[in-house]
Design an enzyme around this catalytic site. Structure first.
Site, mmCIF file in Angstrom:
data_model
loop_
_atom_site.group_PDB
_atom_site.id
_atom_site.type_symbol
_atom_site.label_atom_id
_atom_site.label_comp_id
_atom_site.label_asym_id
_atom_site.label_seq_id
_atom_site.Cartn_x
_atom_site.Cartn_y
_atom_site.Cartn_z
ATOM 1 N N GLY A 12 0.830 -1.204 0.000
ATOM 2 C CA GLY A 12 0.000 0.000 0.000
ATOM 3 C C GLY A 12 0.856 1.242 0.000
ATOM 4 N N GLU A 48 6.852 13.932 1.431
ATOM 5 C CA GLU A 48 5.872 14.974 1.703
ATOM 6 C C GLU A 48 6.040 16.212 0.835
ATOM 7 O OE1 GLU A 48 6.491 15.469 5.875
ATOM 8 O OE2 GLU A 48 4.879 14.092 6.406
ATOM 9 N N LYS A 77 3.872 25.031 -2.529
ATOM 10 C CA LYS A 77 5.327 25.025 -2.677
ATOM 11 C C LYS A 77 5.706 25.726 -3.972
ATOM 12 C CE LYS A 77 9.244 21.886 -3.273
ATOM 13 N NZ LYS A 77 9.695 20.483 -3.263
ATOM 14 N N VAL A 185 2.290 -10.921 2.538
ATOM 15 C CA VAL A 185 2.797 -11.881 1.557
ATOM 16 C C VAL A 185 4.025 -12.577 2.129
ATOM 17 C CG1 VAL A 185 3.811 -12.142 -0.742
ATOM 18 C CG2 VAL A 185 1.897 -10.560 -0.400
ATOM 19 N N GLU A 342 15.585 16.870 -4.360
ATOM 20 C CA GLU A 342 14.789 17.679 -5.285
ATOM 21 C C GLU A 342 13.332 17.199 -5.346
ATOM 22 O OE1 GLU A 342 15.091 20.393 -6.955
ATOM 23 O OE2 GLU A 342 17.216 20.911 -6.822
ATOM 24 N N PHE A 436 13.908 17.711 -15.496
ATOM 25 C CA PHE A 436 14.202 19.092 -15.118
ATOM 26 C C PHE A 436 14.503 19.946 -16.347
ATOM 27 C CE2 PHE A 436 15.009 16.819 -11.129
ATOM 28 C CZ PHE A 436 14.194 17.570 -10.294
#
Length: 499
Positions: A12, A48, A77, A185, A342, A436
């Site tokens: 998950g 995050e 951001k 599993v 980054e 980029f």
């Protein structure tokens, strides 16, 4: 042609539920989709901070941006601030979006380079609305009604709670028909005749078969590595950090619209502002610093009250030799790991998933399709790798063994070529579909102290007084636009406050 019928997602977290949400939205019932996860197995959940490409993913799966932000305690951001990277005391922002505006056929930074040599310009940050606004803690979304203004070209991403994001996507996925199965599993069965995955066995003895397997099992790579022995490309000679600690602290003011990355003696520390807390972490090299010192540095540099014990993570920078092997595709940490300098971790998940959708196989699993997927994925990983290495290689720091190693190390030829070209005359070119853009490379190359010897000679087509007026106009317009923007805190409080 025989169609696939069943897709099994193993694991998950962000990767698993991003896969489930995307597939259930785009495939519209064409395949039977099951996700297996165990509540007993924790997730890393440090992803995050994001880059603007996450908006494409959120739009594909139909997220409402304000609702998503409320439910994940998100903030906006505009870029990433790098502190002490080139040398102790230095600082710059890698902002998203454009730098100034082109004049004739040349980029703004070429004119800036000429005038910088004469001491007639401000810092590069003054010529980009993202960086200028970030430095004043201001934010607003791009205004589509102002296409000719910098206010129409604000590029943004998000900071959010990765655990809440996965929970949000789980609700969407299950509502769209994805079946979640609780279980751990314990074994993977391969077909003896061709090495394809046949099924997985759970701790309770249940056997689950599928046609296509998505391995989101984290660093262990339960299917892609433990069962299929795919192999791993180790890039730690270029990216020597191999440990991380993550810890939340109480939110403090100002509520910044950017991620901060501060270089430390053997690595770097991140700061990610959310609505309900601030995420912090210390990425470091265990060859140059022990865990105790790393923890002391992290905890002594929090700007709010510590809210939990540090979560410790071990990793090896690199990637699987094949992200898609036979009938298994790895996503997230199962596919590889590049430190989040980054903010590319969640992007690499979405990129693998969207690429798989574009190259979705039938039950024959055509080798040419798999090879093309892996070629594109390898290219993306390698170019992101190069961009991250640049931050370490381009430094004047020599105050610790770690930084001396980084400064003196050899780098990939692909990166060396970019550095040499830019150092000569400020030119940079985006190759194929690398992540980029030129603006990102320009800001980081300059921010890390690589100042070109010259500039594009065609700059001299424009008289110097015209160049001065042009740059002054760009700076003035951006300054006026930033003054019109609300504070980041006020914008979030009005548009998308968390409950």
């Amino acid at each position: 042609m025989r169609q696939l019928k069943t897709i099994l997602i193993v694991g998950g977290g962000s990767a698993g539920w991003m896969a489930a949400a995307l597939f259930s939205k785009l495939f519209k019932g064409l395949y039977d989709i099951t996700l297996i996860e165990s509540e007993a197995i924790g997730t890393i959940g440090v992803g995050e901070a994001t880059i603007p490409a996450i908006k494409t993913f959120n739009e594909l799966i139909g997220l409402d941006e304000n609702d998503f932000m409320r439910r994940t305690q998100a903030s906006f951001k505009l870029g990433i601030q790098f502190v002490d990277w080139d040398r102790v005391g230095s600082s710059y922002i890698h902002g998203f979006g454009v730098i100034g505006r082109d004049l004739k056929w040349l980029r703004c930074h070429q004119y800036w380079l000429k005038m910088r040599a004469e001491g007639k310009v401000s810092d590069l940050a003054a010529y980009s609305i993202n960086t200028a606004a970030a430095l004043q803690n201001r934010f607003m979304r791009a205004d589509p009604k102002r296409p000719g203004s910098p206010l129409g070209h604000i590029a943004h991403a998000f900071h959010f709670d990765a655990g809440l994001y996965a929970k949000y996507l789980r609700g969407m996925s299950e509502a769209a028909g994805v079946r979640r199965r609780e279980g751990k599993v314990v074994s993977v069965q391969l077909r003896p005749e061709d090495g394809f995955v046949d099924s997985v066995t759970l701790e309770d003895g249940a056997v689950v078969s599928a046609d296509l397997f998505i391995d989101c099992s984290g660093f262990r790579g339960l299917i892609i590595e433990q069962a299929m022995k795919t192999g791993y490309e180790d890039w730690s000679h270029w990216l020597p950090c191999d440990r991380a600690m993550a810890v939340p602290c109480a939110r403090t003011e100002p509520f910044t619209p950017y991620t901060r990355s501060t270089a430390r003696p053997a690595g770097w520390q991140w700061r990610i502002p959310l609505q309900h807390r601030t995420g912090n972490g210390h990425v470091y090299s265990s060859r140059h610093m022990d865990d105790g010192e790393a923890e002391q540095i992290l905890l002594s540099n929090l700007d709010g009250a510590q809210m939990a014990e540090p979560n410790r993570i071990r990793f090896v920078a690199g990637k699987r030799r094949q992200i898609w092997n036979r009938n298994c595709v790895a996503a997230g940490l199962a596919s590889g790991f590049l430190e989040p300098l980054e903010s590319t971790s969640l992007h690499l998940i979405q990129s693998v998933l969207i690429r798989l959708v574009r190259l979705m196989p039938d039950a024959g699993f055509d080798p040419a399709t798999i090879a093309e997927f892996n070629r594109q994925t390898d290219f993306e990983y390698e170019r992101i790798r190069d961009f991250i290495i640049l931050h370490y290689k381009a430094t004047e720091r020599d105050d610790t063994p770690f930084w001396r190693y980084c400064r003196d190390m050899d780098v990939p030829v692909t990166l060396e070529r970019k550095i040499d070209l830019f150092r000569a005359n400020g030119r940079i070119f985006r190759e194929d579909d690398e992540l980029f853009a030129e603006e990102s490379w320009i800001q980081v190359l300059l921010g890390q102290g690589i100042i070109p010897v010259g500039y594009d000679p065609l700059v001299d087509v424009t008289p110097e007084p015209d160049i001065e007026r042009y740059l002054a106009d760009v700076e003035t317009v951006i300054g006026k636009c930033v003054a019109l923007m609300p504070s980041h805190a006020d914008y979030v409080a009005k548009a998308c406050p968390a409950a």
